[in-house]
Enzyme design. Structure first.
Site, PDB file in Angstrom:
ATOM      1  N   LYS A 154       0.792  -1.239   0.000  1.00 30.84           N
ATOM      2  CA  LYS A 154       0.000   0.000   0.000  1.00 30.84           C
ATOM      3  C   LYS A 154       0.819   1.280   0.000  1.00 30.84           C
ATOM      4  CE  LYS A 154      -3.964  -1.935   2.325  1.00 30.84           C
ATOM      5  NZ  LYS A 154      -4.668  -2.037   3.597  1.00 30.84           N
ATOM      6  N   GLY A 184      11.890  -7.101   6.979  1.00 34.65           N
ATOM      7  CA  GLY A 184      10.602  -7.608   6.525  1.00 34.65           C
ATOM      8  C   GLY A 184      10.663  -8.490   5.298  1.00 34.65           C
ATOM      9  N   GLY A 242       9.769  -3.159  10.961  1.00 40.16           N
ATOM     10  CA  GLY A 242       9.104  -1.915  11.375  1.00 40.16           C
ATOM     11  C   GLY A 242      10.097  -0.842  11.752  1.00 40.16           C
TER      12      GLY A 242
HETATM   13  P1  AMP Z   1       4.117  -4.533   2.804  1.00 44.54           P
HETATM   14  O1  AMP Z   1       3.852  -5.251   4.090  1.00 44.54           O
HETATM   15  O2  AMP Z   1       3.320  -3.298   2.629  1.00 44.54           O
HETATM   16  O3  AMP Z   1       5.610  -4.317   2.572  1.00 44.54           O
HETATM   17  O4  AMP Z   1       3.605  -5.478   1.663  1.00 44.54           O
HETATM   18  C1  AMP Z   1       4.128  -6.743   1.423  1.00 44.54           C
HETATM   19  C2  AMP Z   1       3.099  -7.535   0.705  1.00 44.54           C
HETATM   20  O5  AMP Z   1       2.709  -6.837  -0.443  1.00 44.54           O
HETATM   21  C3  AMP Z   1       3.563  -8.885   0.253  1.00 44.54           C
HETATM   22  O6  AMP Z   1       2.894  -9.860   0.997  1.00 44.54           O
HETATM   23  C4  AMP Z   1       3.159  -8.941  -1.212  1.00 44.54           C
HETATM   24  O7  AMP Z   1       2.519 -10.137  -1.570  1.00 44.54           O
HETATM   25  C5  AMP Z   1       2.187  -7.798  -1.338  1.00 44.54           C
HETATM   26  N1  AMP Z   1       2.126  -7.258  -2.695  1.00 44.54           N
HETATM   27  C6  AMP Z   1       3.142  -6.877  -3.466  1.00 44.54           C
HETATM   28  N2  AMP Z   1       2.697  -6.536  -4.689  1.00 44.54           N
HETATM   29  C7  AMP Z   1       1.368  -6.712  -4.696  1.00 44.54           C
HETATM   30  C8  AMP Z   1       0.351  -6.535  -5.677  1.00 44.54           C
HETATM   31  N3  AMP Z   1       0.648  -6.118  -6.899  1.00 44.54           N
HETATM   32  N4  AMP Z   1      -0.919  -6.803  -5.327  1.00 44.54           N
HETATM   33  C9  AMP Z   1      -1.208  -7.243  -4.080  1.00 44.54           C
HETATM   34  N5  AMP Z   1      -0.296  -7.422  -3.122  1.00 44.54           N
HETATM   35  C10 AMP Z   1       0.981  -7.169  -3.425  1.00 44.54           C
END
Ligand code: AMP
Length: 397
Positions: free
Chosen positions: A201, A354, A377
């Site tokens: 996000k 992470g 984090g």
């Molecule tokens: P974050 O915790 O915000 O760093 O997000 C990590 C997660 O984002 C991972 O589990 C990925 O599977 C997910 N992610 C990465 N690209 C996408 C995408 N295009 N659509 C949905 N989820 C995604």
């Protein structure tokens, strides 16, 4: 550079040293499945043993929510640490962490011996930075050392509260290493400085994007957050991850990047799927041209090549967040291409904890990186330019 008192600046001979470590390791059926964090803690522990301190270790594990949970006891950590150190780490089993057992174990210590306390989160006050538990922890020791980077972004009793009741609060080698690498990379980078941001996000990376736009030469965006940018630019994103509320923000960031002369790279193409599943039908389409009912789950091959080429031009690279849903093999190619580009460059490469750290390690590139942060984090908050409470609480030199 870190200007905090470190274990090299204190004399612990004959003193009781309470060391906050990050022993929050994954466990299955009482067995530790990844001991990286234990290994990472050894240099500080060995140094304090060699200097003749009485070394009292503490850490949290998981979320016992303020009560004893046998499956989250640190007893298995004491056993494994004993093996890794080649000397006994006595486990002070104690439901209240600093109860009679712990006090007796500490009172019986000789110089150079090691005791491990029970999971600090057995106490409800721990995560509230409560005064009573902070004082109890402080009462066990003469000197406090914080070596837990993974919790440095939280103000808890065992890393922040305790420092108010001890004369000396220093940082350990792991903490120092994390802050030196992350701090140098962000605040004093060798240029060109390229940051790569991915993950799900935009909303969770706003402060990181804003802070990095003031520091980097190039900002690369991938992962789920790229679709909010694509939509904001008038593209079709199908049912891709989208935060409508952040489209305006995305446009502002593009404008800000231009004003600052920062190159902001967005995906050129995407691997799209008709279902959120590794078995889904897939195709590669240009950005902004995702049909209804399809979703982008990875950057496409042209984008992967562009991002890899861009990494080659850098002298410093910071990476946080996967380029796609790398957990599903059919959508891991973009993340793998970026990981490989980082592994192949001579530039300083910093992986911000992470998912990206997990991806790099899984692919076997771990030892090719300059630094892989042990705190997801915490490293993110560092990249946001925030002061981490666990670091701030240590004495200055
Ligand atoms: P974050 O915790 O915000 O760093 O997000 C990590 C997660 O984002 C991972 O589990 C990925 O599977 C997910 N992610 C990465 N690209 C996408 C995408 N295009 N659509 C949905 N989820 C995604």
């Amino acid at each position: 550079m870190l200007n905090k008192k470190s274990v090299d600046d204190i004399n612990v001979k004959g003193l009781k040293v309470l060391v906050r470590c990050d022993f929050n390791v994954p466990m299955v059926d009482g067995k530790i499945t990844d001991e990286n964090r234990l290994v990472a803690a050894l240099p500080t522990i060995k140094k304090l043993i060699a200097d003749g301190g009485k070394v009292i270790l503490c850490s949290h594990m998981g979320k016992p929510k303020g009560e004893p949970k046998p499956e989250l006891s640190l007893a298995p950590v004491a056993a494994r640490l004993s093996e890794l150190l080649g000397q006994e780490v006595k486990f002070a089993a104690d439901a209240t962490v600093v109860g009679e057992n712990a006090k007796a174990a500490v009172a019986a210590m000789n110089d150079g011996e090691v005791v491990l306390l029970e999971n600090t989160r057995y106490r409800a006050e721990e995560t509230k930075n409560g005064e009573a538990f902070s004082k109890e922890l402080a009462s066990l020791c003469d000197v406090f050392v914080n070596d837990a980077f993974g919790t440095a972004h939280r103000a808890h009793c065992s890393n922040v509260g305790v420092t108010e009741y001890v004369d000396t609060a220093a940082v350990g080698y792991l903490m120092q290493k994390e802050i030196d690498f992350l701090g140098n990379a962000v605040n004093n980078p060798e240029r060109p400085f390229v940051a790569i941001l991915g993950g799900s996000k935009v909303s969770s990376k706003i402060s990181v994007i804003e802070n990095l736009l003031d520091k980097v030469d190039t900002l690369i965006i991938g992962g789920g957050m790229a679709y909010t940018f694509a939509k904001a630019l008038g593209g079709n994103v199908g049912k891709s991850l989208l935060e409508e509320d952040y489209c305006e923000y995305a446009l502002n960031m593009l404008k800000k990047a231009e004003e600052k002369g920062v190159k902001l790279l967005l995906p050129l193409d995407n691997v799209i799927a008709d279902d959120f599943s590794n078995d889904a039908n897939t195709q590669v389409v240009a950005t902004g041209q995702i049909p209804e009912g399809w979703e982008g789950l990875d950057i496409g091959p042209k984008t992967a090549a562009l991002y890899a080429e861009t990494v080659k031009t850098a002298k410093t690279v910071v990476w946080n967040g996967p380029m796609g849903c790398f957990e599903m093999p059919n959508f891991a190619a973009g993340t793998e291409a970026v990981a490989k580009a980082l592994a192949d460059t001579d530039a300083v490469t910093i992986i911000g904890g992470g998912d990206s750290a997990a991806a790099v390690n899984q692919l076997g590139y771990g030892d090719k990186m300059t630094h892989i942060s042990t705190g997801g984090g915490a490293s993110l908050e560092f990249l946001e330019g925030k002061e981490l409470p666990g670091v701030a609480a240590a004495n200055d030199k």
